[in-house]
Design an enzyme around this catalytic site. Sequence first.
Site, PDB file in Angstrom:
ATOM      1  N   ASP A  28      61.693  38.332  16.858  1.00  0.00           N
ATOM      2  CA  ASP A  28      63.039  38.575  17.387  1.00  0.00           C
ATOM      3  C   ASP A  28      63.917  37.459  16.876  1.00  0.00           C
ATOM      4  OD1 ASP A  28      65.317  39.011  19.166  1.00  0.00           O
ATOM      5  OD2 ASP A  28      63.933  40.246  20.335  1.00  0.00           O
TER       6      ASP A  28
ATOM      7  N   THR B 105      69.190  50.440  20.753  1.00  0.00           N
ATOM      8  CA  THR B 105      70.114  51.435  20.186  1.00  0.00           C
ATOM      9  C   THR B 105      71.131  51.785  21.272  1.00  0.00           C
ATOM     10  OG1 THR B 105      68.516  53.148  20.810  1.00  0.00           O
ATOM     11  CG2 THR B 105      68.507  52.466  18.521  1.00  0.00           C
TER      12      THR B 105
ATOM     13  N   THR C 130      64.441  54.486  20.472  1.00  0.00           N
ATOM     14  CA  THR C 130      64.926  55.865  20.585  1.00  0.00           C
ATOM     15  C   THR C 130      66.122  56.015  19.653  1.00  0.00           C
ATOM     16  OG1 THR C 130      64.171  55.960  22.841  1.00  0.00           O
ATOM     17  CG2 THR C 130      65.813  57.592  22.194  1.00  0.00           C
TER      18      THR C 130
ATOM     19  N   CYS D  75      67.941  54.405  29.693  1.00  0.00           N
ATOM     20  CA  CYS D  75      67.494  55.529  28.857  1.00  0.00           C
ATOM     21  C   CYS D  75      68.209  56.840  29.158  1.00  0.00           C
ATOM     22  CB  CYS D  75      65.991  55.704  29.007  1.00  0.00           C
ATOM     23  SG  CYS D  75      65.105  54.193  28.622  1.00  0.00           S
TER      24      CYS D  75
ATOM     25  N   ARG E 112      71.073  48.236  34.731  1.00  0.00           N
ATOM     26  CA  ARG E 112      71.960  49.008  33.854  1.00  0.00           C
ATOM     27  C   ARG E 112      72.162  50.436  34.375  1.00  0.00           C
ATOM     28  NH1 ARG E 112      69.147  47.751  28.170  1.00  0.00           N
ATOM     29  NH2 ARG E 112      67.369  47.507  29.559  1.00  0.00           N
TER      30      ARG E 112
END
Length: 438
Positions: free
Chosen positions: A31, A87, A122, A264, A332
């Site tokens: 990372d 993403t 994803t 998600c 989130r």
Amino acid sequence: MKKITVIGTGYVGLVSGAGISDFGHYVNCADKIESKIKLLQQGEIPIYEPGLDDLVKRNVSTGRLSFTTNVDEAIQTADVIFIAVGTPQGENGEANISAVESVARAIGKNLNNYKVICTKSTVPIGTGDRVCELIRETMPKGGVFDYVSNPEFLREGSAVKDFLWPDRVVIGATSERAFDIMRDVYRPLYVNEKPILHTNVATAEMIKYAANAFLALKISYINEVANLCEKVGADIHQVAKAMGQDGRISPKFLHPGPGYGGSCFPKDTEAIAALSRKKGAPMHTIDAAIITNNEQKIKMTEKLKKLVDDDLTGKTIGVLGLAFKPNTDDVRESSSIDMIQSILDGGGQVHAFDPIANESMKKYFPNLKYFTSWKEACQNTDAVAIMTEWNEFRGLSLDTLKTIMKSPIILDTRNILSIEKLIEYGFRFDNVGRLKIQ
Ligand code: UGA
């Protein structure tokens, strides 16, 4: 054993990396965020995920799992590279794949021998082609690689279990060589006869979106049924139970609530809806699921207002549960965000408590009063809203709650409290799709 590099150490990257090292491979998690890697190298886990701590420690101690910020070197030394970067939602609801694109360029530049490049993030259907194009554009002359799409189905809060004991593994690969290598990566699952589905790349990408969108649709559907139950005097739990006993429907994801959240479902439903419009095959069912979900969050705020006689001014509301679901510190798209905002907009004050997610919510609402127990948070409140079904809220003592609150008013958006007990203790209450006494 394979040498594997996982790029991106978010939920998916970190759990996948640790899980694959547990399968016996050598995994380097890379990372570019130095602070994250430093923490991991010191043995600390930057996210709250049950079981992840042990999984990481176990594999670091055997020398099979390591962490690095040197992404270039991690690419050069790997046989298989997993792309697991974020993403986020971009313009028009479509997923923003710029982080995936930049990793693809880095892979191209460092492609020193044959590698399998596998996307776990994803990504919109068609991203595989784009990744291959970018690698080809940037790789040295004569570079060779195969591309695979291997979507992840893990849930936050049970991610470790979902990774190590999945229902199925989907491998979208056009090359047999790459498929064989991937099957080898998942060898312990393959040996245990877990279904390993071999598809093409677009199909694998589609499976991920279709599965998430279907689950979101199921939740919005049950929430609408719950709302109708309230109007006709039916009980959603009995309705959902009987529906779920039909094997074709299944009892899972039929729990009504304040609307789905997380990193998600909200993003993926928007993404598949946007893609479907772009491709001229609009998915009206998913558009509807999104509308219903947004309305469900608003409905919860209206329920609370109604319980306090449509006047939040000067009232103190205890908000119990901030995470979008239990066993995670992730807030989130959590419906508690809408709830808190609406209380503040109405002139009320919030006393917030989550067993794990207080810190995460401070990024959204730095000026709220946060507490370290439900009892403290509920002290002298005019009403309480339960937003997340943490186990400790299931067992909270209504007797105690009644004595510490200014007035016994409660909104149970997760239907975890006993209606009989609420009545017995004289609470004014509301829930989702069940009997209420007001
Ligand atoms: C979801 C999928 O379940 C995973 O299979 C997928 O891999 C993951 O997204 C992803 O794409 O990475 P996750 O977002 O972690 O996992 O959480 P879920 O357990 O699916 O819950 C999502 C939301 O739906 C939560 O807010 C939860 O409270 C809500 N929910 C879930 C309900 O309101 N009712 C239910 O019956 C189930």
